[in-house]
Design a protein around this motif. Structure first.
Motif, PDB file in Angstrom:
ATOM      1  N   PHE A  26     -13.059  -1.073   0.775  1.00 47.11           N
ATOM      2  CA  PHE A  26     -12.943   0.356   1.028  1.00 47.11           C
ATOM      3  C   PHE A  26     -14.120   0.836   1.862  1.00 47.11           C
ATOM      4  O   PHE A  26     -15.272   0.480   1.609  1.00 47.11           O
ATOM      5  CB  PHE A  26     -12.905   1.145  -0.281  1.00 47.11           C
ATOM      6  N   ARG A  45       0.643   5.086  -1.329  1.00 47.59           N
ATOM      7  CA  ARG A  45      -0.422   5.755  -0.581  1.00 47.59           C
ATOM      8  C   ARG A  45      -0.009   5.961   0.873  1.00 47.59           C
ATOM      9  O   ARG A  45       0.843   5.248   1.417  1.00 47.59           O
ATOM     10  CB  ARG A  45      -1.710   4.926  -0.632  1.00 47.59           C
ATOM     11  N   SER A  46      -0.628   6.925   1.527  1.00 43.11           N
ATOM     12  CA  SER A  46      -0.334   7.226   2.925  1.00 43.11           C
ATOM     13  C   SER A  46      -0.960   6.167   3.836  1.00 43.11           C
ATOM     14  O   SER A  46      -2.035   5.637   3.541  1.00 43.11           O
ATOM     15  CB  SER A  46      -0.880   8.604   3.286  1.00 43.11           C
ATOM     16  N   TRP A  56       0.817  -1.215   0.000  1.00 43.89           N
ATOM     17  CA  TRP A  56       0.000   0.000   0.000  1.00 43.89           C
ATOM     18  C   TRP A  56       0.852   1.268   0.000  1.00 43.89           C
ATOM     19  O   TRP A  56       0.550   2.230  -0.702  1.00 43.89           O
ATOM     20  CB  TRP A  56      -0.923  -0.023   1.214  1.00 43.89           C
ATOM     21  N   ASN A 111     -12.578   6.539   1.687  1.00 42.07           N
ATOM     22  CA  ASN A 111     -11.269   6.497   1.029  1.00 42.07           C
ATOM     23  C   ASN A 111     -10.251   5.706   1.831  1.00 42.07           C
ATOM     24  O   ASN A 111      -9.054   5.729   1.529  1.00 42.07           O
ATOM     25  CB  ASN A 111     -10.749   7.918   0.800  1.00 42.07           C
ATOM     26  N   LYS A 112     -10.714   4.997   2.868  1.00 42.20           N
ATOM     27  CA  LYS A 112      -9.802   4.221   3.719  1.00 42.20           C
ATOM     28  C   LYS A 112      -9.918   2.737   3.391  1.00 42.20           C
ATOM     29  O   LYS A 112     -11.021   2.196   3.277  1.00 42.20           O
ATOM     30  CB  LYS A 112     -10.106   4.468   5.200  1.00 42.20           C
ATOM     31  N   TYR A 129      -2.272   6.813   6.465  1.00 45.49           N
ATOM     32  CA  TYR A 129      -3.489   7.415   7.009  1.00 45.49           C
ATOM     33  C   TYR A 129      -4.731   6.936   6.256  1.00 45.49           C
ATOM     34  O   TYR A 129      -5.842   7.022   6.768  1.00 45.49           O
ATOM     35  CB  TYR A 129      -3.400   8.940   6.950  1.00 45.49           C
ATOM     36  N   ASP A 130      -4.525   6.449   5.030  1.00 41.41           N
ATOM     37  CA  ASP A 130      -5.622   5.893   4.244  1.00 41.41           C
ATOM     38  C   ASP A 130      -5.758   4.388   4.438  1.00 41.41           C
ATOM     39  O   ASP A 130      -6.476   3.720   3.703  1.00 41.41           O
ATOM     40  CB  ASP A 130      -5.421   6.181   2.749  1.00 41.41           C
ATOM     41  N   ASP A 187      -6.481   1.308   7.327  1.00 39.03           N
ATOM     42  CA  ASP A 187      -7.057   1.042   8.649  1.00 39.03           C
ATOM     43  C   ASP A 187      -6.045   0.257   9.477  1.00 39.03           C
ATOM     44  O   ASP A 187      -6.123  -0.971   9.596  1.00 39.03           O
ATOM     45  CB  ASP A 187      -8.367   0.258   8.494  1.00 39.03           C
TER      46      ASP A 187
END
Length: 204
Positions: free
Chosen positions: A104, A53-54, A45, A107-108, A56-57, A59
């Motif tokens: 999803f 991707r961060s 990820w 956006n997480k 933060y996105d 879980d």
């Protein structure tokens, strides 16, 4: 390389150990040897060769919860991606080793693991069912339906040769499932019995 033929090329093996950053619940540590399903997912990820991707996105609370469960059960991912695949396909294949799938929420990216869940129960009878709203459909058994599962995986105890596990000795028409990334007999056996118990259901 120029002096090697195809037969010689096949005789070269590499023993590789994956090193990934570890999440402790508050921060990422330095890359260390890891067979973790959860941290392999996080790496795909976040890494530049993955989705970039961060976290933060991602879980991470759910992923850390699953990581602890997988470590307790002895569920690992030891797969190697040697061809180009999409990020979603890679994450799905890794999560599959833990009987899990990515989904999803907004956006997480989070995860759902197949397993027993507590559900609400209710009683329905003529007092709380609308007239003519209840029906039953009977489906007869199909002779072509699978009667078991055949797990295929690379067994680490047998020089990573392809190995098969039949979920039941009486199965004559098993459904074949490739467990990419699973290399332990115990893990493959548990999954074969789980799928057999739940009518050969699979998420692939």
């Amino acid at each position: 390389k120029g002096n090697m033929n195809l037969e010689t090329d096949k005789k070269i093996n590499v023993v590789a150990k994956r090193h990934l950053p570890q999440w402790d619940g508050s921060s990422w540590g330095s890359p260390t040897y890891s067979r973790s399903i959860a941290f392999a997912i996080a790496d795909v990820w976040m890494a530049s060769y993955g989705a970039s991707r961060s976290f933060y996105d991602l879980d991470m609370e759910k992923l850390l919860e699953l990581h602890e469960l997988w470590e307790e059960r002895g569920d690992y991912f030891d797969g190697v991606f040697d061809s180009q695949v999409t990020v979603w396909e890679a994450i799905t294949k890794i999560a599959r080793a833990g009987r899990c799938r990515p989904v999803f929420q907004g956006n997480k990216l989070t995860f759902v693991r197949d397993g027993e869940k507590t559900v609400y129960t209710a009683l329905f009878n003529s007092n709380n069912i609308l007239p003519d709203s209840f029906n039953i459909n009977l489906v007869f058994a199909d002779e072509d339906e699978p009667d078991g599962v055949k797990i295929k995986y690379l067994d680490a105890d047998d020089l990573y040769r392809e190995t098969e596990i039949l979920s039941s000795s009486t199965a004559t028409n098993p459904r074949e499932i490739d467990f990419f990334g699973v290399t332990e007999y115990e893990q493959a056996w548990r999954e074969s019995q789980y799928l057999h118990k739940h009518q050969y259901r699979d998420w692939e």
